[in-house]
Write an enzyme that holds these catalytic residues in place. Sequence first.
Site, PDB file in Angstrom:
ATOM      1  N   CYS A   1      -2.417  11.709   3.874  1.00 49.59           N
ATOM      2  CA  CYS A   1      -1.999  11.432   5.238  1.00 49.59           C
ATOM      3  C   CYS A   1      -2.069  12.733   6.006  1.00 49.59           C
ATOM      4  O   CYS A   1      -1.410  13.702   5.646  1.00 49.59           O
ATOM      5  CB  CYS A   1      -0.574  10.876   5.247  1.00 49.59           C
ATOM      6  SG  CYS A   1       0.098  10.657   6.903  1.00 49.59           S
TER       7      CYS A   1
ATOM      8  N   HIS B   1       0.867  -1.178   0.000  1.00 54.06           N
ATOM      9  CA  HIS B   1       0.000   0.000   0.000  1.00 54.06           C
ATOM     10  C   HIS B   1       0.910   1.237   0.000  1.00 54.06           C
ATOM     11  O   HIS B   1       1.377   1.668   1.044  1.00 54.06           O
ATOM     12  CB  HIS B   1      -0.880  -0.070   1.264  1.00 54.06           C
ATOM     13  CG  HIS B   1      -1.811   1.075   1.451  1.00 54.06           C
ATOM     14  ND1 HIS B   1      -3.177   0.947   1.319  1.00 54.06           N
ATOM     15  CD2 HIS B   1      -1.596   2.367   1.784  1.00 54.06           C
ATOM     16  CE1 HIS B   1      -3.758   2.116   1.571  1.00 54.06           C
ATOM     17  NE2 HIS B   1      -2.812   2.994   1.846  1.00 54.06           N
TER      18      HIS B   1
ATOM     19  N   HIS C   1       2.061   5.181  -0.849  1.00 54.54           N
ATOM     20  CA  HIS C   1       1.660   6.572  -1.089  1.00 54.54           C
ATOM     21  C   HIS C   1       2.728   7.214  -1.979  1.00 54.54           C
ATOM     22  O   HIS C   1       3.904   6.859  -1.897  1.00 54.54           O
ATOM     23  CB  HIS C   1       1.554   7.339   0.240  1.00 54.54           C
ATOM     24  CG  HIS C   1       0.285   7.059   0.977  1.00 54.54           C
ATOM     25  ND1 HIS C   1      -0.514   8.032   1.504  1.00 54.54           N
ATOM     26  CD2 HIS C   1      -0.333   5.877   1.258  1.00 54.54           C
ATOM     27  CE1 HIS C   1      -1.561   7.478   2.102  1.00 54.54           C
ATOM     28  NE2 HIS C   1      -1.479   6.167   1.973  1.00 54.54           N
TER      29      HIS C   1
ATOM     30  N   ASN D   1      -2.484   8.556  -1.728  1.00 54.49           N
ATOM     31  CA  ASN D   1      -2.217   7.209  -2.217  1.00 54.49           C
ATOM     32  C   ASN D   1      -1.779   7.263  -3.675  1.00 54.49           C
ATOM     33  O   ASN D   1      -2.168   8.159  -4.415  1.00 54.49           O
ATOM     34  CB  ASN D   1      -3.506   6.380  -2.162  1.00 54.49           C
ATOM     35  CG  ASN D   1      -3.955   6.106  -0.745  1.00 54.49           C
ATOM     36  OD1 ASN D   1      -3.559   5.120  -0.161  1.00 54.49           O
ATOM     37  ND2 ASN D   1      -4.763   7.003  -0.192  1.00 54.49           N
TER      38      ASN D   1
END
Lengths: 278, 278
Positions: free
Chosen positions: B210, B177, B179, B219
């Site tokens: 974030c 995952h 960013h 993301n």
Amino acid sequence: MDNSSQIMEHILTKNIPSPSPITYSFLAPNARGVADATAILQRHQGAYVNQNDTSKGGDGKPMMELAVFAAATESFSQKNLNCDIATSLERFKDVIQGAKQAGIRARAYISVVLGCPFEGYNVNPHKVAEIATSLLEMGADEISLGDTTGMGTALRTQELLRCMTAAGIQNEDIAMHFHDTYGQALVNTAVSLERGIRTFDSSVGGLGGCPYSPGATGNVSTENMVYFLESLGMNTGIDLDAMADIGQWITGELEKPNDSVVGKAVLGARKAAANTST
Amino acid sequence: MDNSSQIMEHILTKNIPSPSPITYSFLAPNARGVADATAILQRHQGAYVNQNDTSKGGDGKPMMELAVFAAATESFSQKNLNCDIATSLERFKDVIQGAKQAGIRARAYISVVLGCPFEGYNVNPHKVAEIATSLLEMGADEISLGDTTGMGTALRTQELLRCMTAAGIQNEDIAMHFHDTYGQALVNTAVSLERGIRTFDSSVGGLGGCPYSPGATGNVSTENMVYFLESLGMNTGIDLDAMADIGQWITGELEKPNDSVVGKAVLGARKAAANTST
């Protein structure tokens, strides 16, 4: 915006402080461009580093280079230079040889090496290697392979560099020039690093672009490139914090968006740290 | 914005057409979250694919999963979950076991695995592997390793995945995952692909972000991810053109910038082609 001659004159007369020599790239599409550049340089003898000067004493003095722009496809050559590739190479021969005679470095760009707005992905890497070989034989000091449209992918970048090696071209004579239009610039940089390339073009704040790709972002930003190379343990000699400031400043002056995610993240993190400590 | 329960209810009742089953991830921080989710699912028996259902007949029916968010550092756990990592894992045990009993898939995220807003780059990959192991032992179906701050680099991504393998965790149980805060998401994806990871989180239009990184992008965008994977010859099953439209639409609805360079380039190229043909 000032033209190349005015910028060159400014650099030669203003004695811009810099920890390492700045190279100014003077676009010289034909013999007249060479004449313009050499005339300016003659007026400011000793203000720059002459490539033929074996003493190499150039503290604080800028370097100069003449730049020519060839294209990897006939369509792009016709649209951009109004002539076919063979004719453009004939013209560049005069420029490169003129530059060498004047003791100026010559850099040859080849545009659309990994994708053309007119011919799509259908760019022949062997043709690129052939053009590069011709330019090096004329005396070009370096070939910058331009992914003008940002259509380059990891596999096709690898294939292009394989063809360059197969044609006998040395990695030291190659620079890669990536655009981040499709977000692949750093991936393609990684592939190029793996193949031994060590020279990469970039643009502070991601300024620039391609008139053939409306809405698209431009050159890979210097901030992103520096962050990436340093993260791999390489030493770029560039202060990322200072570069982020420059990116923010110049994009503001030009009223363009700051297209560097790294630049924005660095500035954001600094702001957050300042808020925490006060 | 609607809360998780409302969105889940909407998906279960509206029969949203989709060529492949959509998985809705229901955030369940504690046992109460599991109770909420199972109550809704009980009201709509048969509208979704139950993980314990061996017949697997789920045409047109969505999949459901419960999600828990652990953190890789004590500071982030304290700030985000108000408890230390050990306590959070105790809570998640109830959630994961409750999910399994109800026949719902459980996905466990671990945040800040490659950089923490409070502890910087100093995140221990062995600790991440330890937390992942605990979550898998509780019954989690998949671990999503979150580079929440985008501070992940190629070398540290490689090191993290090496630690996961050394701890006996299988690649099939891991999702990455990333960013794109520092533009490294695709580079880190390339490294993960090389190590055999095949599941990647992304967000259309690069939505999200974030809260600890002001000014930072979120993301990695689905459009960039799809373009990259397809460029490597992989089949994502996603129509990039349609995804670019969705990104443009949803960022417009949310009045946020479209943060996908690929999305913008695809739309720009389409516009240019339309102008040429008319």
